[in-house]
Design a protein around this motif. Structure first.
Motif, PDB file in Angstrom:
ATOM      1  N   VAL A  88      -2.179 101.501  30.091  1.00 44.33           N
ATOM      2  CA  VAL A  88      -2.229 101.695  31.542  1.00 44.33           C
ATOM      3  C   VAL A  88      -2.816 103.077  31.847  1.00 44.33           C
ATOM      4  O   VAL A  88      -2.396 104.080  31.262  1.00 44.33           O
ATOM      5  CB  VAL A  88      -0.820 101.558  32.160  1.00 44.33           C
ATOM      6  N   LEU A  89      -3.796 103.105  32.738  1.00 43.90           N
ATOM      7  CA  LEU A  89      -4.466 104.350  33.098  1.00 43.90           C
ATOM      8  C   LEU A  89      -3.970 104.849  34.447  1.00 43.90           C
ATOM      9  O   LEU A  89      -3.831 104.069  35.398  1.00 43.90           O
ATOM     10  CB  LEU A  89      -5.989 104.138  33.164  1.00 43.90           C
TER      11      LEU A  89
ATOM     12  N   PRO B 231      -4.329 106.466  38.026  1.00 41.79           N
ATOM     13  CA  PRO B 231      -5.460 106.504  38.975  1.00 41.79           C
ATOM     14  C   PRO B 231      -6.155 107.857  39.024  1.00 41.79           C
ATOM     15  O   PRO B 231      -7.366 107.937  39.234  1.00 41.79           O
ATOM     16  CB  PRO B 231      -4.795 106.155  40.321  1.00 41.79           C
TER      17      PRO B 231
ATOM     18  N   LEU C 280      -9.195 108.263  36.541  1.00 39.36           N
ATOM     19  CA  LEU C 280     -10.437 107.508  36.667  1.00 39.36           C
ATOM     20  C   LEU C 280     -11.640 108.363  37.066  1.00 39.36           C
ATOM     21  O   LEU C 280     -12.716 108.220  36.468  1.00 39.36           O
ATOM     22  CB  LEU C 280     -10.248 106.361  37.678  1.00 39.36           C
TER      23      LEU C 280
ATOM     24  N   THR D 133     -12.097 100.630  37.810  1.00 39.53           N
ATOM     25  CA  THR D 133     -10.830 100.165  38.361  1.00 39.53           C
ATOM     26  C   THR D 133      -9.830 100.000  37.233  1.00 39.53           C
ATOM     27  O   THR D 133     -10.122  99.315  36.232  1.00 39.53           O
ATOM     28  CB  THR D 133     -11.000  98.826  39.102  1.00 39.53           C
ATOM     29  N   ALA D 134      -8.671 100.608  37.397  1.00 41.24           N
ATOM     30  CA  ALA D 134      -7.603 100.469  36.395  1.00 41.24           C
ATOM     31  C   ALA D 134      -6.904  99.121  36.597  1.00 41.24           C
ATOM     32  O   ALA D 134      -6.495  98.791  37.709  1.00 41.24           O
ATOM     33  CB  ALA D 134      -6.606 101.612  36.521  1.00 41.24           C
ATOM     34  N   ARG D 135      -6.776  98.352  35.526  1.00 46.12           N
ATOM     35  CA  ARG D 135      -6.082  97.068  35.598  1.00 46.12           C
ATOM     36  C   ARG D 135      -4.573  97.310  35.627  1.00 46.12           C
ATOM     37  O   ARG D 135      -4.049  98.149  34.884  1.00 46.12           O
ATOM     38  CB  ARG D 135      -6.454  96.193  34.407  1.00 46.12           C
TER      39      ARG D 135
ATOM     40  N   LEU E  25      -9.224  98.689  31.609  1.00 37.84           N
ATOM     41  CA  LEU E  25     -10.180  99.167  32.606  1.00 37.84           C
ATOM     42  C   LEU E  25     -11.165  98.055  32.959  1.00 37.84           C
ATOM     43  O   LEU E  25     -11.565  97.268  32.095  1.00 37.84           O
ATOM     44  CB  LEU E  25     -10.945 100.381  32.059  1.00 37.84           C
TER      45      LEU E  25
END
Length: 368
Positions: A299-300, A302, A305, A348-350, A355
């Motif tokens: 998980v990235l 926000p 990004l 866009t981070a899922r 990604l």
């Protein structure tokens, strides 16, 4: 021998625009007065003898005689009023240009932080000031980015050189060190320096936009990139899926291949340890060709990004200890290639991790 190029600034003109406008206003007002008085004079010549008449005509003659000094006084007043009023009006009209010129002079001296911020004007001068402020903002951002990039590039290039020097000094001081191990370590360090140099050259080439354009099918490009990186995906246990339709664009086939290759490699390397998936899809819709690359992964945040496309920016989730860690220019090169092709790049981070990268490029005109 190369001669240094200097920026030549014009000296202040002897005849300013304000003076020219003042003379123009005064001249126009004076001309209008002459025309008006000429009309009055013609009226007097034509009709005054009939309205003001005596048997001798002396009254009409005296009126004409008194009219000449009055005309001269009126013209002198109009000239003085035109000069004073014109000077004031020209100053008011040219004040925005003075502020713009001062800002341009400061920018020429190296200060890009100054802004005009012309308020309360919605005319051409206000538009010019807004455009100039936007240009200064972009120049300041570009210069800061270039300075940061140069500093980072120098640091990245210095690292392998320093390692090579340290290895050679150890080998010189310790004659019992294994030559094969030294050669291998030097080979790895040198290969990384070469990769970094090639990436910098490619990034510079993409930024300049100095490449020939031809018709390129993005679906074929993605298939070629996937075929090249399939062994890497299999080695890591990553499922690589490529789908889509024909998407024809005008651009550099080599740069577009590098763009897709970097995206797919980044999606493979920065994935989950086991059972990861990378999906690549192309399509054309409403004259726009789209390539999106989606992968599973951690998980990235926000906030991370916007930094992914900056040169040499590596988040904690991007650091790898294997031979495919890259040089920190993968997505920066992608962003530069997309800009050079007048496209748009979205990251866009899922929610589940990983990604989604979407590239939109102008489609080539369809052949009739």
């Amino acid at each position: 021998m190369r001669v240094p190029v200097a920026v030549v600034m014009r000296s202040r003109p002897r005849s300013s625009a304000r003076l020219k406008l003042t003379l123009s206003y005064a001249g126009f007002l004076l001309l209008a007065g002459v025309v008006l008085l000429a009309v009055v004079w013609l009226y007097m010549v034509r009709y005054a003898p009939q309205v003001i008449s005596t048997p001798e005509g002396t009254l009409a003659h005296s009126v004409r005689l008194r009219f000449a000094p009055a005309v001269a006084a009126a013209l002198a007043f109009l000239l003085g009023f035109g000069l004073v009023g014109g000077w004031f009006l020209a100053g008011r009209m040219l004040a925005p240009l003075t502020r713009i010129a001062d800002a341009a002079r400061m920018a020429a001296n190296g200060s890009l932080s100054h802004r005009i911020r012309l308020e309360g004007r919605s005319d051409e001068f206000g538009e010019l000031a807004d455009v100039f402020d936007t240009m200064l903002e972009r120049l300041e951002s570009h210069v800061a980015e270039q300075q940061r990039f140069a500093a980072n590039a120098s640091h990245e290039l210095r690292t392998p050189l320093a390692i090579s020097q340290a290895l050679l000094e150890v080998a010189r001081d310790d004659v019992t060190a294994g030559r094969a191990e030294l050669i291998e370590r030097l080979r790895v360090v040198n290969a990384r320096a070469i990769d970094l140099t090639e990436a910098l050259l490619l990034l510079s080439r993409a930024d300049r936009g100095s490449f020939a354009r031809e018709s390129v099918d993005l679906s074929l490009v993605t298939e070629e990139a996937a075929e090249t990186l399939l062994p890497l995906a299999e080695q890591r246990g990553i499922t690589l899926e490529v789908t889509g339709e024909k998407a024809q664009v005008l651009g550099s086939a080599a740069l577009l291949l590098r763009m897709v290759t970097n995206l797919v490699q980044n999606a493979i390397v920065h994935n989950v340890p086991v059972g990861g998936v990378v999906r690549v899809h192309t399509r054309r819709q409403y004259g726009v060709c789209v390539v999106w690359v989606e992968n599973t992964g951690p998980v990235l945040a926000p906030a991370l990004l916007p930094t992914l496309t900056e040169p040499f920016q590596r988040g904690t989730t991007r650091i790898r200890g294997d031979g495919h860690a890259g040089v920190g220019l993968g997505l920066a090169i992608v962003a530069s290639i997309v800009r050079a092709h007048s496209g748009a790049l979205d990251l866009t981070a899922r929610p589940a991790g990983g990604l989604l990268v979407t590239v939109r490029l102008p489609g080539a005109p369809r052949k009739p």
